[in-house]
Design a protein around this motif. Structure first.
Motif, PDB file in Angstrom:
ATOM      1  N   PRO A  30     117.822  77.555  62.627  1.00  0.00           N
ATOM      2  CA  PRO A  30     117.793  77.616  64.084  1.00  0.00           C
ATOM      3  C   PRO A  30     118.401  76.351  64.679  1.00  0.00           C
ATOM      4  CG  PRO A  30     115.557  77.734  63.157  1.00  0.00           C
ATOM      5  CD  PRO A  30     116.499  77.497  62.033  1.00  0.00           C
ATOM      6  N   GLN A  31     119.294  76.489  65.607  1.00  0.00           N
ATOM      7  CA  GLN A  31     119.938  75.327  66.217  1.00  0.00           C
ATOM      8  C   GLN A  31     119.157  74.915  67.452  1.00  0.00           C
ATOM      9  OE1 GLN A  31     122.818  73.621  64.980  1.00  0.00           O
ATOM     10  NE2 GLN A  31     122.111  74.783  63.225  1.00  0.00           N
ATOM     11  N   GLY A  32     118.187  74.026  67.266  1.00  0.00           N
ATOM     12  CA  GLY A  32     117.371  73.591  68.392  1.00  0.00           C
ATOM     13  C   GLY A  32     118.210  72.815  69.379  1.00  0.00           C
ATOM     14  N   ILE A  33     117.802  72.808  70.592  1.00  0.00           N
ATOM     15  CA  ILE A  33     118.516  72.009  71.590  1.00  0.00           C
ATOM     16  C   ILE A  33     117.666  70.810  72.004  1.00  0.00           C
ATOM     17  CG2 ILE A  33     120.065  73.757  72.521  1.00  0.00           C
ATOM     18  CD1 ILE A  33     117.829  74.032  74.786  1.00  0.00           C
ATOM     19  N   GLY A  34     116.476  70.679  71.380  1.00  0.00           N
ATOM     20  CA  GLY A  34     115.592  69.564  71.709  1.00  0.00           C
ATOM     21  C   GLY A  34     116.061  68.295  71.020  1.00  0.00           C
ATOM     22  N   LEU A  35     115.341  67.202  71.269  1.00  0.00           N
ATOM     23  CA  LEU A  35     115.747  65.907  70.712  1.00  0.00           C
ATOM     24  C   LEU A  35     115.573  65.851  69.201  1.00  0.00           C
ATOM     25  CD1 LEU A  35     114.261  63.643  73.502  1.00  0.00           C
ATOM     26  CD2 LEU A  35     116.662  64.153  73.086  1.00  0.00           C
ATOM     27  N   ASP A  36     114.731  66.741  68.658  1.00  0.00           N
ATOM     28  CA  ASP A  36     114.540  66.765  67.209  1.00  0.00           C
ATOM     29  C   ASP A  36     115.743  67.359  66.491  1.00  0.00           C
ATOM     30  OD1 ASP A  36     112.031  65.646  67.254  1.00  0.00           O
ATOM     31  OD2 ASP A  36     111.077  67.567  67.654  1.00  0.00           O
ATOM     32  N   SER A  37     116.606  67.983  67.246  1.00  0.00           N
ATOM     33  CA  SER A  37     117.734  68.665  66.629  1.00  0.00           C
ATOM     34  C   SER A  37     118.795  67.677  66.163  1.00  0.00           C
ATOM     35  CB  SER A  37     118.338  69.626  67.656  1.00  0.00           C
ATOM     36  OG  SER A  37     119.671  69.863  67.336  1.00  0.00           O
ATOM     37  N   GLY A  38     119.261  67.900  64.933  1.00  0.00           N
ATOM     38  CA  GLY A  38     120.332  67.049  64.412  1.00  0.00           C
ATOM     39  C   GLY A  38     121.585  67.170  65.260  1.00  0.00           C
ATOM     40  N   ALA A  39     121.726  68.302  65.963  1.00  0.00           N
ATOM     41  CA  ALA A  39     122.929  68.525  66.764  1.00  0.00           C
ATOM     42  C   ALA A  39     123.055  67.484  67.874  1.00  0.00           C
ATOM     43  CB  ALA A  39     122.898  69.929  67.365  1.00  0.00           C
ATOM     44  N   ARG A  69     112.746  58.430  68.901  1.00  0.00           N
ATOM     45  CA  ARG A  69     111.405  58.044  68.443  1.00  0.00           C
ATOM     46  C   ARG A  69     111.125  56.557  68.647  1.00  0.00           C
ATOM     47  NH1 ARG A  69     109.207  62.367  66.409  1.00  0.00           N
ATOM     48  NH2 ARG A  69     110.582  63.936  65.488  1.00  0.00           N
ATOM     49  N   PHE A  70     112.130  55.816  69.059  1.00  0.00           N
ATOM     50  CA  PHE A  70     111.975  54.363  69.206  1.00  0.00           C
ATOM     51  C   PHE A  70     111.857  53.928  70.661  1.00  0.00           C
ATOM     52  CE2 PHE A  70     113.631  55.026  65.032  1.00  0.00           C
ATOM     53  CZ  PHE A  70     113.087  54.017  64.258  1.00  0.00           C
ATOM     54  N   VAL A  71     112.012  54.860  71.589  1.00  0.00           N
ATOM     55  CA  VAL A  71     111.928  54.484  73.004  1.00  0.00           C
ATOM     56  C   VAL A  71     110.746  55.194  73.658  1.00  0.00           C
ATOM     57  CG1 VAL A  71     114.391  53.982  73.206  1.00  0.00           C
ATOM     58  CG2 VAL A  71     113.576  56.277  73.742  1.00  0.00           C
ATOM     59  N   ASP A  72     110.364  54.690  74.795  1.00  0.00           N
ATOM     60  CA  ASP A  72     109.273  55.261  75.564  1.00  0.00           C
ATOM     61  C   ASP A  72     109.561  56.740  75.836  1.00  0.00           C
ATOM     62  OD1 ASP A  72     107.107  53.604  77.026  1.00  0.00           O
ATOM     63  OD2 ASP A  72     107.625  55.293  78.363  1.00  0.00           O
ATOM     64  N   ALA A  74     109.182  58.476  78.324  1.00  0.00           N
ATOM     65  CA  ALA A  74     109.812  58.712  79.635  1.00  0.00           C
ATOM     66  C   ALA A  74     111.330  58.496  79.576  1.00  0.00           C
ATOM     67  CB  ALA A  74     109.201  57.783  80.675  1.00  0.00           C
ATOM     68  N   LEU A  75     111.790  57.778  78.554  1.00  0.00           N
ATOM     69  CA  LEU A  75     113.231  57.485  78.435  1.00  0.00           C
ATOM     70  C   LEU A  75     113.892  58.296  77.325  1.00  0.00           C
ATOM     71  CD1 LEU A  75     112.941  53.584  78.615  1.00  0.00           C
ATOM     72  CD2 LEU A  75     113.722  55.107  80.448  1.00  0.00           C
ATOM     73  N   ALA A  76     113.072  59.088  76.620  1.00  0.00           N
ATOM     74  CA  ALA A  76     113.566  59.773  75.418  1.00  0.00           C
ATOM     75  C   ALA A  76     114.782  60.651  75.719  1.00  0.00           C
ATOM     76  CB  ALA A  76     112.451  60.595  74.787  1.00  0.00           C
ATOM     77  N   ASN A  77     114.829  61.222  76.912  1.00  0.00           N
ATOM     78  CA  ASN A  77     115.973  62.101  77.213  1.00  0.00           C
ATOM     79  C   ASN A  77     117.284  61.322  77.356  1.00  0.00           C
ATOM     80  OD1 ASN A  77     115.240  60.907  79.584  1.00  0.00           O
ATOM     81  ND2 ASN A  77     115.544  62.725  80.860  1.00  0.00           N
ATOM     82  N   GLN A  78     117.200  59.994  77.421  1.00  0.00           N
ATOM     83  CA  GLN A  78     118.441  59.183  77.487  1.00  0.00           C
ATOM     84  C   GLN A  78     118.776  58.574  76.128  1.00  0.00           C
ATOM     85  OE1 GLN A  78     118.587  56.296  80.851  1.00  0.00           O
ATOM     86  NE2 GLN A  78     116.668  57.255  81.450  1.00  0.00           N
ATOM     87  N   ALA A  79     117.952  58.899  75.121  1.00  0.00           N
ATOM     88  CA  ALA A  79     118.067  58.199  73.836  1.00  0.00           C
ATOM     89  C   ALA A  79     119.424  58.382  73.165  1.00  0.00           C
ATOM     90  CB  ALA A  79     116.954  58.643  72.895  1.00  0.00           C
ATOM     91  N   TYR A  80     120.108  59.483  73.420  1.00  0.00           N
ATOM     92  CA  TYR A  80     121.387  59.729  72.733  1.00  0.00           C
ATOM     93  C   TYR A  80     122.592  59.478  73.621  1.00  0.00           C
ATOM     94  CZ  TYR A  80     118.219  61.025  69.156  1.00  0.00           C
ATOM     95  OH  TYR A  80     117.200  60.951  68.238  1.00  0.00           O
ATOM     96  N   GLU A  81     122.311  58.834  74.772  1.00  0.00           N
ATOM     97  CA  GLU A  81     123.425  58.374  75.605  1.00  0.00           C
ATOM     98  C   GLU A  81     123.786  56.978  75.120  1.00  0.00           C
ATOM     99  OE1 GLU A  81     122.144  58.691  79.679  1.00  0.00           O
ATOM    100  OE2 GLU A  81     121.575  60.776  79.311  1.00  0.00           O
ATOM    101  N   ASP A  82     125.029  56.589  75.377  1.00  0.00           N
ATOM    102  CA  ASP A  82     125.452  55.277  74.888  1.00  0.00           C
ATOM    103  C   ASP A  82     125.024  54.200  75.871  1.00  0.00           C
ATOM    104  OD1 ASP A  82     126.500  53.523  73.088  1.00  0.00           O
ATOM    105  OD2 ASP A  82     128.512  53.600  73.960  1.00  0.00           O
ATOM    106  N   THR A  83     123.719  53.962  75.882  1.00  0.00           N
ATOM    107  CA  THR A  83     123.192  52.999  76.833  1.00  0.00           C
ATOM    108  C   THR A  83     122.046  52.209  76.203  1.00  0.00           C
ATOM    109  OG1 THR A  83     122.111  52.833  78.991  1.00  0.00           O
ATOM    110  CG2 THR A  83     121.766  54.859  77.825  1.00  0.00           C
TER     111      THR A  83
END
Ligand code: SAH
Length: 248
Positions: A30-39, A69-72, A74-83
């Motif tokens: 299953p291709q998850g779209i959540g943050l747990d997804s490798g995609a 998993r390393f950020v608060d 509340a900020l997790a949705n920005q974790a994969y942005e280049d910031t």
């Protein structure tokens, strides 16, 4: 791939020839779209590649470690942005492109894993986790107790036996683990502390931000310990939190 449990072969009618069975269709993951997804991480890695990160081992390590998993939360949705993102106590986790760039510089195009690496400034532990994939042992030192504890909690679930978290003043390095094949700093001072250069192995490489030009900009500095002595290379301007002495 997991092996399927084996069941007793079905009895085929008397005298029937065993038929070659068609290969089962591939099992769809299953291709998850959540943050747990490798995609999600793969998209970040693709972006890093377009930004110029070439080292496959570094890209693989960045794909492996779950930055959210390393950020608060509340900020997790920005974790994969280049910031870069705040991690508490006025400190920040570096942006992925900077972590990847520094790891790539540290590896210097080598094909083998690095030996022992010292990281100054554990912060939330993210970079230490990335380095754990690229080095045999990672010694990571943090001067703020609150962040040292946070990194320990963040890393616990990852079971990375080659990461050693230390609490103390990283300006002194960590002589017990020396000499290091690589030293990487996530905080920038006026100059490279002499202890780091002493603890660098012959042939080793140090990557650190340091106060650079007259404009007061920090620059990324690479120091190689060569048979002819220390060779310094000054690279691009960067923005790291200050390297401070003592612990708190
Ligand atoms: N690599 C970290 C980045 C953390 S920011 C991460 O992935 O999250 C840099 C960190 O360096 C801060 O936590 C700061 O407290 C720490 N630091 C600054 N001076 C230090 C010193 N002398 N010794 C150890 N850590 C130091």
């Amino acid at each position: 791939m997991k092996e399927r449990p084996s069941f007793p072969a079905r009895v085929q009618g008397l005298g029937a020839q065993p038929k070659a069975r068609p290969a089962p269709p591939p099992i769809e993951t299953p291709q998850g779209i959540g943050l747990d997804s490798g995609a999600v991480r793969q998209r970040m890695v693709d972006k890093l590649a377009t930004l110029g990160v070439r080292d496959a081992a570094v890209l693989q390590a960045m794909a492996f470690v779950e930055r959210h998993r390393f950020v608060d939360s509340a900020l997790a949705n920005q974790a994969y942005e280049d910031t870069s993102l705040p991690i508490g106590l006025g400190q920040t986790i570096s942006k992925p492109s900077v972590v990847a760039r520094m790891a790539e510089l540290l590896r210097n195009g080598g094909s083998a894993k690095l030996g022992r690496v010292l990281e100054i400034g554990t912060g939330c532990g993210y970079q230490a986790a990335v380095l754990s994939q690229l080095a045999s042992e990672v010694y990571s030192i943090e001067r703020l107790r609150g962040l040292h504890d946070k990194a320990r909690a963040n890393l616990r679930a990852l079971f990375l036996p080659n990461v050693h978290l230390l609490f103390g003043d990283g300006m002194l390095g960590f002589p017990q683990g020396a000499p290091y094949a690589g030293i990487i700093a996530a905080a920038g001072g006026e100059a490279i502390p002499p202890a780091w250069l002493e603890q660098l192995a012959p042939g080793g490489r140090l990557v650190a931000p340091v106060a650079g030009n007259a404009a007061g900009e920090q620059v990324l500095m690479v120091v190689d310990k060569t048979p002819q002595g220390l060779r310094q290379t000054v690279l691009e301007a960067v923005h790291f939190v200050p390297l401070k002495s003592g612990s708190a």
